[in-house]
Design a protein around this motif. Sequence first.
Motif, PDB file in Angstrom:
ATOM      1  N   HIS A 148      45.973  33.832  36.497  1.00  0.00           N
ATOM      2  CA  HIS A 148      45.494  32.663  37.233  1.00  0.00           C
ATOM      3  C   HIS A 148      46.190  32.527  38.584  1.00  0.00           C
ATOM      4  O   HIS A 148      45.536  32.243  39.601  1.00  0.00           O
ATOM      5  CB  HIS A 148      45.688  31.386  36.415  1.00  0.00           C
ATOM      6  N   MET A 149      47.491  32.719  38.612  1.00  0.00           N
ATOM      7  CA  MET A 149      48.228  32.584  39.872  1.00  0.00           C
ATOM      8  C   MET A 149      47.798  33.649  40.880  1.00  0.00           C
ATOM      9  O   MET A 149      47.688  33.362  42.080  1.00  0.00           O
ATOM     10  CB  MET A 149      49.739  32.646  39.616  1.00  0.00           C
ATOM     11  N   ILE A 150      47.558  34.862  40.414  1.00  0.00           N
ATOM     12  CA  ILE A 150      47.063  35.919  41.307  1.00  0.00           C
ATOM     13  C   ILE A 150      45.711  35.489  41.882  1.00  0.00           C
ATOM     14  O   ILE A 150      45.464  35.607  43.089  1.00  0.00           O
ATOM     15  CB  ILE A 150      46.982  37.267  40.569  1.00  0.00           C
ATOM     16  N   GLU A 151      44.838  34.975  41.036  1.00  0.00           N
ATOM     17  CA  GLU A 151      43.521  34.498  41.489  1.00  0.00           C
ATOM     18  C   GLU A 151      43.664  33.342  42.471  1.00  0.00           C
ATOM     19  O   GLU A 151      42.985  33.285  43.488  1.00  0.00           O
ATOM     20  CB  GLU A 151      42.686  34.073  40.263  1.00  0.00           C
ATOM     21  N   GLU A 152      44.531  32.404  42.176  1.00  0.00           N
ATOM     22  CA  GLU A 152      44.718  31.236  43.044  1.00  0.00           C
ATOM     23  C   GLU A 152      45.224  31.659  44.417  1.00  0.00           C
ATOM     24  O   GLU A 152      44.715  31.209  45.448  1.00  0.00           O
ATOM     25  CB  GLU A 152      45.685  30.244  42.393  1.00  0.00           C
ATOM     26  N   TYR A 153      46.221  32.522  44.439  1.00  0.00           N
ATOM     27  CA  TYR A 153      46.719  33.018  45.728  1.00  0.00           C
ATOM     28  C   TYR A 153      45.643  33.798  46.468  1.00  0.00           C
ATOM     29  O   TYR A 153      45.481  33.631  47.683  1.00  0.00           O
ATOM     30  CB  TYR A 153      47.955  33.907  45.541  1.00  0.00           C
ATOM     31  N   ALA A 154      44.922  34.671  45.767  1.00  0.00           N
ATOM     32  CA  ALA A 154      43.899  35.485  46.435  1.00  0.00           C
ATOM     33  C   ALA A 154      42.855  34.590  47.102  1.00  0.00           C
ATOM     34  O   ALA A 154      42.446  34.839  48.243  1.00  0.00           O
ATOM     35  CB  ALA A 154      43.249  36.440  45.435  1.00  0.00           C
ATOM     36  N   ARG A 155      42.419  33.556  46.404  1.00  0.00           N
ATOM     37  CA  ARG A 155      41.431  32.633  46.965  1.00  0.00           C
ATOM     38  C   ARG A 155      41.989  31.916  48.190  1.00  0.00           C
ATOM     39  O   ARG A 155      41.346  31.860  49.242  1.00  0.00           O
ATOM     40  CB  ARG A 155      41.026  31.620  45.881  1.00  0.00           C
ATOM     41  N   HIS A 156      43.198  31.394  48.071  1.00  0.00           N
ATOM     42  CA  HIS A 156      43.790  30.673  49.198  1.00  0.00           C
ATOM     43  C   HIS A 156      44.179  31.609  50.341  1.00  0.00           C
ATOM     44  O   HIS A 156      44.174  31.204  51.505  1.00  0.00           O
ATOM     45  CB  HIS A 156      44.963  29.828  48.734  1.00  0.00           C
ATOM     46  N   ASN A 157      44.502  32.851  50.025  1.00  0.00           N
ATOM     47  CA  ASN A 157      44.778  33.801  51.111  1.00  0.00           C
ATOM     48  C   ASN A 157      43.521  34.085  51.915  1.00  0.00           C
ATOM     49  O   ASN A 157      43.593  34.345  53.112  1.00  0.00           O
ATOM     50  CB  ASN A 157      45.401  35.087  50.557  1.00  0.00           C
ATOM     51  N   GLY A 158      42.357  34.018  51.282  1.00  0.00           N
ATOM     52  CA  GLY A 158      41.107  34.119  52.032  1.00  0.00           C
ATOM     53  C   GLY A 158      40.949  32.950  52.984  1.00  0.00           C
ATOM     54  O   GLY A 158      40.541  33.119  54.140  1.00  0.00           O
ATOM     55  N   HIS A 159      41.292  31.749  52.517  1.00  0.00           N
ATOM     56  CA  HIS A 159      41.283  30.587  53.406  1.00  0.00           C
ATOM     57  C   HIS A 159      42.261  30.806  54.559  1.00  0.00           C
ATOM     58  O   HIS A 159      41.946  30.523  55.719  1.00  0.00           O
ATOM     59  CB  HIS A 159      41.691  29.316  52.655  1.00  0.00           C
ATOM     60  N   ALA A 160      43.450  31.306  54.220  1.00  0.00           N
ATOM     61  CA  ALA A 160      44.486  31.517  55.230  1.00  0.00           C
ATOM     62  C   ALA A 160      44.033  32.521  56.294  1.00  0.00           C
ATOM     63  O   ALA A 160      44.358  32.364  57.469  1.00  0.00           O
ATOM     64  CB  ALA A 160      45.786  31.981  54.563  1.00  0.00           C
ATOM     65  N   ASP A 161      43.276  33.541  55.879  1.00  0.00           N
ATOM     66  CA  ASP A 161      42.727  34.504  56.844  1.00  0.00           C
ATOM     67  C   ASP A 161      41.911  33.792  57.923  1.00  0.00           C
ATOM     68  O   ASP A 161      42.070  34.050  59.118  1.00  0.00           O
ATOM     69  CB  ASP A 161      41.795  35.508  56.151  1.00  0.00           C
ATOM     70  N   LEU A 162      41.029  32.918  57.481  1.00  0.00           N
ATOM     71  CA  LEU A 162      40.151  32.220  58.427  1.00  0.00           C
ATOM     72  C   LEU A 162      40.930  31.269  59.326  1.00  0.00           C
ATOM     73  O   LEU A 162      40.692  31.204  60.538  1.00  0.00           O
ATOM     74  CB  LEU A 162      39.067  31.451  57.669  1.00  0.00           C
ATOM     75  N   ILE A 163      41.855  30.541  58.728  1.00  0.00           N
ATOM     76  CA  ILE A 163      42.651  29.593  59.516  1.00  0.00           C
ATOM     77  C   ILE A 163      43.464  30.338  60.561  1.00  0.00           C
ATOM     78  O   ILE A 163      43.486  29.958  61.740  1.00  0.00           O
ATOM     79  CB  ILE A 163      43.565  28.760  58.593  1.00  0.00           C
ATOM     80  N   ARG A 164      44.140  31.419  60.165  1.00  0.00           N
ATOM     81  CA  ARG A 164      44.973  32.175  61.102  1.00  0.00           C
ATOM     82  C   ARG A 164      44.129  32.782  62.223  1.00  0.00           C
ATOM     83  O   ARG A 164      44.532  32.743  63.386  1.00  0.00           O
ATOM     84  CB  ARG A 164      45.743  33.278  60.365  1.00  0.00           C
ATOM     85  N   GLU A 165      42.978  33.312  61.894  1.00  0.00           N
ATOM     86  CA  GLU A 165      42.133  33.895  62.932  1.00  0.00           C
ATOM     87  C   GLU A 165      41.746  32.843  63.972  1.00  0.00           C
ATOM     88  O   GLU A 165      41.717  33.125  65.171  1.00  0.00           O
ATOM     89  CB  GLU A 165      40.881  34.516  62.316  1.00  0.00           C
ATOM     90  N   ARG A 166      41.477  31.620  63.526  1.00  0.00           N
ATOM     91  CA  ARG A 166      41.119  30.555  64.462  1.00  0.00           C
ATOM     92  C   ARG A 166      42.308  30.103  65.306  1.00  0.00           C
ATOM     93  O   ARG A 166      42.124  29.630  66.416  1.00  0.00           O
ATOM     94  CB  ARG A 166      40.539  29.364  63.697  1.00  0.00           C
ATOM     95  N   ILE A 167      43.521  30.255  64.789  1.00  0.00           N
ATOM     96  CA  ILE A 167      44.700  29.839  65.542  1.00  0.00           C
ATOM     97  C   ILE A 167      44.980  30.786  66.698  1.00  0.00           C
ATOM     98  O   ILE A 167      45.161  30.360  67.837  1.00  0.00           O
ATOM     99  CB  ILE A 167      45.938  29.715  64.621  1.00  0.00           C
ATOM    100  N   ASP A 168      45.040  32.089  66.395  1.00  0.00           N
ATOM    101  CA  ASP A 168      45.461  33.033  67.451  1.00  0.00           C
ATOM    102  C   ASP A 168      44.734  34.364  67.436  1.00  0.00           C
ATOM    103  O   ASP A 168      45.136  35.297  68.103  1.00  0.00           O
ATOM    104  CB  ASP A 168      46.970  33.252  67.389  1.00  0.00           C
ATOM    105  N   GLY A 169      43.681  34.463  66.639  1.00  0.00           N
ATOM    106  CA  GLY A 169      42.895  35.690  66.617  1.00  0.00           C
ATOM    107  C   GLY A 169      43.416  36.769  65.701  1.00  0.00           C
ATOM    108  O   GLY A 169      42.789  37.819  65.559  1.00  0.00           O
ATOM    109  N   THR A 170      44.549  36.530  65.036  1.00  0.00           N
ATOM    110  CA  THR A 170      45.116  37.519  64.129  1.00  0.00           C
ATOM    111  C   THR A 170      44.221  37.666  62.908  1.00  0.00           C
ATOM    112  O   THR A 170      43.857  36.677  62.271  1.00  0.00           O
ATOM    113  CB  THR A 170      46.532  37.133  63.704  1.00  0.00           C
ATOM    114  N   THR A 171      43.875  38.912  62.586  1.00  0.00           N
ATOM    115  CA  THR A 171      43.031  39.193  61.430  1.00  0.00           C
ATOM    116  C   THR A 171      43.648  40.277  60.585  1.00  0.00           C
ATOM    117  O   THR A 171      44.581  40.961  60.998  1.00  0.00           O
ATOM    118  CB  THR A 171      41.611  39.661  61.866  1.00  0.00           C
ATOM    119  N   GLY A 172      43.085  40.449  59.399  1.00  0.00           N
ATOM    120  CA  GLY A 172      43.468  41.566  58.546  1.00  0.00           C
ATOM    121  C   GLY A 172      44.714  41.334  57.730  1.00  0.00           C
ATOM    122  O   GLY A 172      45.287  40.282  57.744  1.00  0.00           O
ATOM    123  N   GLU A 173      45.069  42.362  57.031  1.00  0.00           N
ATOM    124  CA  GLU A 173      46.234  42.419  56.151  1.00  0.00           C
ATOM    125  C   GLU A 173      46.090  41.445  55.030  1.00  0.00           C
ATOM    126  O   GLU A 173      46.850  40.841  54.493  1.00  0.00           O
ATOM    127  CB  GLU A 173      47.531  42.250  56.922  1.00  0.00           C
TER     128      GLU A 173
END
Length: 173
Positions: A148-173
């Motif tokens: 469950h924790m792996i799933e929870e982090y994976a889902r929120h890391n997808g959110h984090a990808d989008l938020i970070r890209e909007r902040i400074d354009g950083t993508t990936g990883e």
Amino acid sequence: MTWRAPEITRTPEPYVGDERTMLEGWLDYHRQTLLLKCAGLTADQLRAATVEPSGLTLLGLVRHMAEVEAWWFRENFARESVDYPYVTEANPDADFDVSDADAETDFATYHREVELARAAVAGRSLDETFTEVGSKGRTFNLRWVYVHMIEEYARHNGHADLIRERIDGTTGE
């Protein structure tokens, strides 16, 4: 000097190992991924809600995951008494309310909760069961918590990808 989220070197996910090694390795990989999405950003950037209409922020995700670590590993599995730093009965979404949050303190809280979670499960069997705290009364084993924790982090890391890209354009990883 302006505080910035620390840079992080992420440990690669495990490719070979027994079940415990794989579960712990993948969970740590996702923990580190969340921190990687925050690395180098200022407190103001971490508090920025950039994917409208969502109010989700990187700092809110860090605070939320600190609470989730405590909830599943410490309070539910290990039956520890937990003093949650953010969420209260009166404000169950306080972990996401970062308007007055201190990012440096919140990152320290997150790291402390991860270490306390590790300590709570050290040497315990993946087959060990517990009944969920609260009215639902469902029974789980420690293996389920890791998955469950792996799933929870994976889902929120997808959110984090989008938020970070909007902040400074950083993508990936």
